[in-house]
Design a protein around this motif. Sequence first.
Motif, PDB file in Angstrom:
ATOM      1  N   GLU A  96      85.542  17.679  36.801  1.00  0.00           N
ATOM      2  CA  GLU A  96      85.414  18.996  36.146  1.00  0.00           C
ATOM      3  C   GLU A  96      84.518  19.905  36.983  1.00  0.00           C
ATOM      4  OE1 GLU A  96      86.998  20.151  33.616  1.00  0.00           O
ATOM      5  OE2 GLU A  96      87.609  18.462  32.384  1.00  0.00           O
ATOM      6  N   ARG A  97      83.434  19.338  37.498  1.00  0.00           N
ATOM      7  CA  ARG A  97      82.544  20.128  38.359  1.00  0.00           C
ATOM      8  C   ARG A  97      83.256  20.550  39.635  1.00  0.00           C
ATOM      9  NH1 ARG A  97      77.565  16.918  39.674  1.00  0.00           N
ATOM     10  NH2 ARG A  97      77.001  18.856  40.706  1.00  0.00           N
ATOM     11  N   ALA A  98      84.018  19.631  40.229  1.00  0.00           N
ATOM     12  CA  ALA A  98      84.779  19.959  41.440  1.00  0.00           C
ATOM     13  C   ALA A  98      85.778  21.075  41.147  1.00  0.00           C
ATOM     14  CB  ALA A  98      85.501  18.714  41.962  1.00  0.00           C
ATOM     15  N   ARG A  99      86.407  21.017  39.990  1.00  0.00           N
ATOM     16  CA  ARG A  99      87.356  22.063  39.596  1.00  0.00           C
ATOM     17  C   ARG A  99      86.654  23.415  39.500  1.00  0.00           C
ATOM     18  NH1 ARG A  99      89.375  23.784  34.322  1.00  0.00           N
ATOM     19  NH2 ARG A  99      91.478  24.642  34.579  1.00  0.00           N
ATOM     20  N   GLY A 100      85.446  23.407  38.963  1.00  0.00           N
ATOM     21  CA  GLY A 100      84.670  24.647  38.902  1.00  0.00           C
ATOM     22  C   GLY A 100      84.387  25.198  40.290  1.00  0.00           C
ATOM     23  N   HIS A 101      84.094  24.317  41.225  1.00  0.00           N
ATOM     24  CA  HIS A 101      83.872  24.759  42.605  1.00  0.00           C
ATOM     25  C   HIS A 101      85.154  25.299  43.216  1.00  0.00           C
ATOM     26  CE1 HIS A 101      79.719  23.525  43.001  1.00  0.00           C
ATOM     27  NE2 HIS A 101      80.010  22.347  42.483  1.00  0.00           N
ATOM     28  N   LEU A 102      86.277  24.709  42.828  1.00  0.00           N
ATOM     29  CA  LEU A 102      87.560  25.222  43.319  1.00  0.00           C
ATOM     30  C   LEU A 102      87.793  26.645  42.816  1.00  0.00           C
ATOM     31  CD1 LEU A 102      90.187  24.729  44.885  1.00  0.00           C
ATOM     32  CD2 LEU A 102      91.124  23.675  42.813  1.00  0.00           C
ATOM     33  N   PHE A 103      87.456  26.900  41.549  1.00  0.00           N
ATOM     34  CA  PHE A 103      87.571  28.259  41.026  1.00  0.00           C
ATOM     35  C   PHE A 103      86.587  29.195  41.730  1.00  0.00           C
ATOM     36  CE2 PHE A 103      90.143  26.495  37.667  1.00  0.00           C
ATOM     37  CZ  PHE A 103      91.001  27.534  37.366  1.00  0.00           C
ATOM     38  N   SER A 104      85.396  28.708  42.047  1.00  0.00           N
ATOM     39  CA  SER A 104      84.452  29.522  42.813  1.00  0.00           C
ATOM     40  C   SER A 104      85.030  29.857  44.180  1.00  0.00           C
ATOM     41  CB  SER A 104      83.117  28.787  42.986  1.00  0.00           C
ATOM     42  OG  SER A 104      82.460  28.646  41.757  1.00  0.00           O
ATOM     43  N   PHE A 105      85.600  28.858  44.841  1.00  0.00           N
ATOM     44  CA  PHE A 105      86.253  29.059  46.132  1.00  0.00           C
ATOM     45  C   PHE A 105      87.348  30.115  46.007  1.00  0.00           C
ATOM     46  CE2 PHE A 105      89.968  27.693  48.708  1.00  0.00           C
ATOM     47  CZ  PHE A 105      89.469  27.965  49.972  1.00  0.00           C
TER      48      PHE A 105
END
Length: 141
Positions: A33-42
């Motif tokens: 879930e945290r990685a997904r958030g970083h993907l949205f940040s990217f």
Amino acid sequence: MSIPAADGRRPEGVDDTTVEAVGRLTEALETTERARGHLFSFHQLTGGADGQVADAARLLREAGHTELAERLEAELVGHNVVPGRWTFQLVEEYDEGYYQLFRDWERKVRDELLGGVRHVFESEMKQRNTTDGRSGHEMNP
């Protein structure tokens, strides 16, 4: 040794190793879930940078650097981040592929082994790590 949670989350007959394994899988999902958030940040940061490049090209044009501005716009603005894809496509593919598969497996394992009950491991950790009668250590609100 099994320590059943005070809130009764652990289904009867479930051993400690099973609770720990499901807890570890859920923790891995939380990391995803945290990685997904970083993907949205990217995704958002890359889109913002693309807009900034477009602004820079506009300013270059206003400053009389028309040819350079046109080349910048033609070669960089709107350029794919990976072959054939913008960031929104990466987000969609991640969501519909790996992320959905991960979520499905976490739920499937939890449903099969813990009757769908969430956070059994954490609930029991709370029970072990609280002090009876101490303010701020209550088991329930």
